[in-house]
Design a protein around this motif. Structure first.
Motif, PDB file in Angstrom:
ATOM      1  N   GLY A 236       0.784  -1.227   0.000  1.00 45.63           N
ATOM      2  CA  GLY A 236       0.000   0.000   0.000  1.00 45.63           C
ATOM      3  C   GLY A 236       0.815   1.276   0.000  1.00 45.63           C
ATOM      4  O   GLY A 236       0.243   2.367   0.127  1.00 45.63           O
ATOM      5  N   LYS A 237       2.138   1.183  -0.181  1.00 47.86           N
ATOM      6  CA  LYS A 237       2.974   2.388  -0.157  1.00 47.86           C
ATOM      7  C   LYS A 237       2.883   3.187  -1.450  1.00 47.86           C
ATOM      8  O   LYS A 237       3.021   4.413  -1.440  1.00 47.86           O
ATOM      9  CB  LYS A 237       4.429   2.012   0.111  1.00 47.86           C
ATOM     10  N   HIS A 238       2.694   2.486  -2.569  1.00 50.53           N
ATOM     11  CA  HIS A 238       2.709   3.167  -3.855  1.00 50.53           C
ATOM     12  C   HIS A 238       1.692   2.554  -4.808  1.00 50.53           C
ATOM     13  O   HIS A 238       1.308   1.395  -4.664  1.00 50.53           O
ATOM     14  CB  HIS A 238       4.097   3.072  -4.521  1.00 50.53           C
ATOM     15  N   TRP A 255       2.378   7.074  -7.572  1.00 55.32           N
ATOM     16  CA  TRP A 255       1.692   7.784  -6.489  1.00 55.32           C
ATOM     17  C   TRP A 255       2.185   7.213  -5.175  1.00 55.32           C
ATOM     18  O   TRP A 255       2.166   5.987  -4.970  1.00 55.32           O
ATOM     19  CB  TRP A 255       0.168   7.619  -6.589  1.00 55.32           C
ATOM     20  N   SER A 256       2.640   8.097  -4.270  1.00 50.95           N
ATOM     21  CA  SER A 256       3.163   7.673  -2.973  1.00 50.95           C
ATOM     22  C   SER A 256       2.166   7.992  -1.876  1.00 50.95           C
ATOM     23  O   SER A 256       1.636   9.112  -1.796  1.00 50.95           O
ATOM     24  CB  SER A 256       4.492   8.371  -2.667  1.00 50.95           C
ATOM     25  N   ASN A 257       1.930   7.019  -1.034  1.00 49.83           N
ATOM     26  CA  ASN A 257       0.986   7.140   0.078  1.00 49.83           C
ATOM     27  C   ASN A 257       1.701   7.768   1.271  1.00 49.83           C
ATOM     28  O   ASN A 257       1.962   7.127   2.285  1.00 49.83           O
ATOM     29  CB  ASN A 257       0.448   5.747   0.423  1.00 49.83           C
ATOM     30  N   GLU A 259       0.813   9.854   3.484  1.00 51.88           N
ATOM     31  CA  GLU A 259       0.056   9.967   4.739  1.00 51.88           C
ATOM     32  C   GLU A 259      -0.238   8.609   5.369  1.00 51.88           C
ATOM     33  O   GLU A 259      -0.908   8.521   6.398  1.00 51.88           O
ATOM     34  CB  GLU A 259      -1.264  10.726   4.503  1.00 51.88           C
ATOM     35  N   LYS A 260       0.219   7.541   4.724  1.00 55.29           N
ATOM     36  CA  LYS A 260       0.047   6.172   5.234  1.00 55.29           C
ATOM     37  C   LYS A 260      -1.421   5.845   5.512  1.00 55.29           C
ATOM     38  O   LYS A 260      -1.793   5.264   6.538  1.00 55.29           O
ATOM     39  CB  LYS A 260       0.887   5.947   6.490  1.00 55.29           C
ATOM     40  N   LEU A 263      -5.269   1.640   2.395  1.00 57.19           N
ATOM     41  CA  LEU A 263      -5.946   1.511   1.117  1.00 57.19           C
ATOM     42  C   LEU A 263      -6.885   0.315   1.168  1.00 57.19           C
ATOM     43  O   LEU A 263      -6.461  -0.806   1.442  1.00 57.19           O
ATOM     44  CB  LEU A 263      -4.919   1.339  -0.008  1.00 57.19           C
ATOM     45  N   LEU A 271      -9.370   8.992  -0.217  1.00 55.26           N
ATOM     46  CA  LEU A 271      -8.252   9.793  -0.703  1.00 55.26           C
ATOM     47  C   LEU A 271      -8.756  11.131  -1.232  1.00 55.26           C
ATOM     48  O   LEU A 271      -9.433  11.194  -2.256  1.00 55.26           O
ATOM     49  CB  LEU A 271      -7.506   9.054  -1.818  1.00 55.26           C
ATOM     50  N   GLY A 276      -1.167  12.466  -0.764  1.00 57.87           N
ATOM     51  CA  GLY A 276      -0.052  11.735  -1.341  1.00 57.87           C
ATOM     52  C   GLY A 276       0.741  12.579  -2.317  1.00 57.87           C
ATOM     53  O   GLY A 276       0.603  13.810  -2.392  1.00 57.87           O
TER      54      GLY A 276
END
Length: 499
Positions: A236-238, A255-257, A259-260, A263, A271, A276
């Motif tokens: 779920g990081k990208h 796309w980078s997550n 804000e953690k 997903l 979102l 992100g």
């Protein structure tokens, strides 16, 4: 995807058999759960498929021992609950669910308004833009475990040119609009005109639920551009996204997550549009400089990893300039027809279909008819794993290629098999194939389209294949012929040839 390849042809171009590096790759796809743990650290090897045998019904040539059934067909099979007939222009497809009762697939239908009489009907709960009438969208298909059809219904409607997309780790489908349209623009087709009421060029999530329980809302965090496909990193990081565009050529995005955010289903509500970070890929050469276009690399670089860095998109919703034109040439790595993307736990595969015409690539780069890459999540490197060189015969210049089932061009959609190898769908010019491609090894024909949709210079014309996707147990390969829209379930001794 659709017809852009044929439109660009004016009498010739590229093609070729697939070339791949013979040695081990830095990182190979791991087999899915169906394969043994012992094989997870070994490259997929595969073996040649038997010769293709023509189908007396004129639909699909297959090797001996393989067979197909038709799952859906545009205008002939029925949608559930009186929603109408199966829509046309079958495209990106993914198996999103499997249990003892059967399989669930979600499928794109790539159309503009009234491009076909069988557009995706506007069903309550599914409509994004009421102005995009009789246009694109997705349907949800259920089958038994052998691929025999059960039901089909609308998952999203009122979208435009839903091309490919990607299966999520939580069992939904992210569908991509391969278009860029502003609200207020008009359309005209089949003697009708209309006005788009909303912007287009987004990613949407489609749930494996009834029509009334859908969420036809764009995920603006993933940007507005001519999306092709995407892959969600399992942690779920990208999210990795491809762009099929030209003038200038498209880009590959991450796309980078930051804000953690967790997903999960209902992504559009989780979102916000600015959450992100959306970035474009930069392939770095040994001296640290940026490769300006992927077609500068050739088969000589097969198996060689290149470092990747990323440059943030200034305005991801493209309010004043399209996303890819926000970058000066040389600051990012462009590529003609960034197409299919498919994730594994270690990385994702991404395809460039071709580059051969004058405007497809820089004048001093090398024409090609297909590249397949592997991006390694941990190392942040990208490696060329399959390469189709220029072959004018397969592109329509002169006589047909003598050995059509060994002459390949235009890889498009991609999926990873349960044994770690790849299946590619050709968007070719003459013969159109489904291919088995071994990362770091050979490429074989496993099916050929026999449905003739026209002629050109005395030769038959065949539509592209789209949306290859395996059942999790590896027993059924689903694939589509785009025109006429047909979904096929192919069964046979897959493990014998792919395992």
């Amino acid at each position: 995807m659709t017809i852009s390849r044929r439109q660009v042809l004016t009498g010739g171009a590229a093609a070729g058999v697939g070339l791949t590096v013979a040695g081990a790759l830095p990182t190979l796809a791991e087999p899915a759960a169906a394969a043994s743990t012992a094989s997870e650290n070994k490259p997929a090897t595969g073996r040649p498929f038997p010769p293709l045998v023509d189908d007396p019904n004129g639909i699909l040539a297959l090797p001996t021992g393989f067979s197909y059934t038709i799952v859906t067909r545009e205008g002939q099979t029925d949608l559930s609950e009186g929603q109408g007939k199966t829509p046309a222009y079958h495209d990106g497809t993914g198996v999103v669910g499997s249990d003892r009762n059967g399989l669930t697939l979600i499928q794109n239908h790539e159309m503009t308004p009234h491009m076909s009489q069988y557009g995706v009907p506007h069903i309550e709960g599914t409509v994004y833009d009421p102005g995009a009438q009789n246009a694109s969208g997705c349907t949800i298909i259920t089958t038994d475990r052998s691929g025999k059809a059960r039901e089909e219904w609308v998952g999203i409607s009122g979208t435009v040119r839903n091309c490919a997309g990607g299966v999520t780790p939580w069992g939904t489908w992210l569908t991509c609009e391969e278009t860029f349209i502003n609200a207020g623009a008009t359309w005209s087709a089949a003697g009708l005109t209309g006005t788009y009421q909303k912007d287009h060029g987004y990613v949407f999530e489609v749930l494996p639920n009834d029509s009334k329980y859908q969420l036809p809302k764009p995920i603006k965090a993933f940007g507005r551009f001519e999306h092709e496909a995407l892959a969600v990193e399992p942690n779920g990081k990208h999210v990795y996204l491809s762009e099929d565009a030209s003038g200038p050529n498209g880009l590959f995005y991450r796309w980078s997550n930051t804000e953690k955010i967790k997903l999960q289903s209902g992504l559009a509500n989780r979102l916000d549009e600015g959450v992100g970070k959306l970035e474009a890929m930069q392939i770095r050469l040994d001296d640290g400089s940026i490769l300006p276009d992927v077609s500068y690399l050739t088969s000589a670089q097969l198996g060689r990893p290149f470092k990747v860095t990323w440059l943030e998109v200034p305005d991801r919703d493209a309010r004043t300039k399209t996303v890819r034109t926000q970058f000066a040439d040389g600051t990012v790595t462009r590529g003609k027809k960034f197409e299919g993307v498919w994730s594994t736990s270690k990385g994702c595969y991404v395809v460039n279909s071709f580059a051969f015409a004058a405007n497809d690539l820089p004048a001093d780069a090398t024409k090609h008819d297909g590249m397949v890459w592997f991006y390694n999540y941990a190392d942040e490197t990208i490696t060329l794993v399959t390469y189709f060189p220029h072959n004018a015969a397969a592109e329509g210049e002169g006589a047909n290629p003598k050995y059509a089932d060994m002459t390949f061009d235009g890889p498009d959609n991609v999926t990873v098999t349960p044994w770690g190898s790849l299946v590619l769908a050709e968007d070719g010019v003459r013969a159109s194939h489904v291919l088995s491609a071994i990362p770091g090894g050979p490429t074989y024909a496993i099916a050929r389209n026999q449905v003739v949709i026209g002629t050109s210079n005395g030769a038959n014309v065949y539509s592209e294949f789209t949306g290859p996707t395996f059942s999790p147990d590896g027993k059924v390969l689903f694939v589509n012929i785009q025109v006429p829209g047909i979904t096929l379930a192919i069964t046979g001794p897959w493990e014998k040839y792919l395992g």
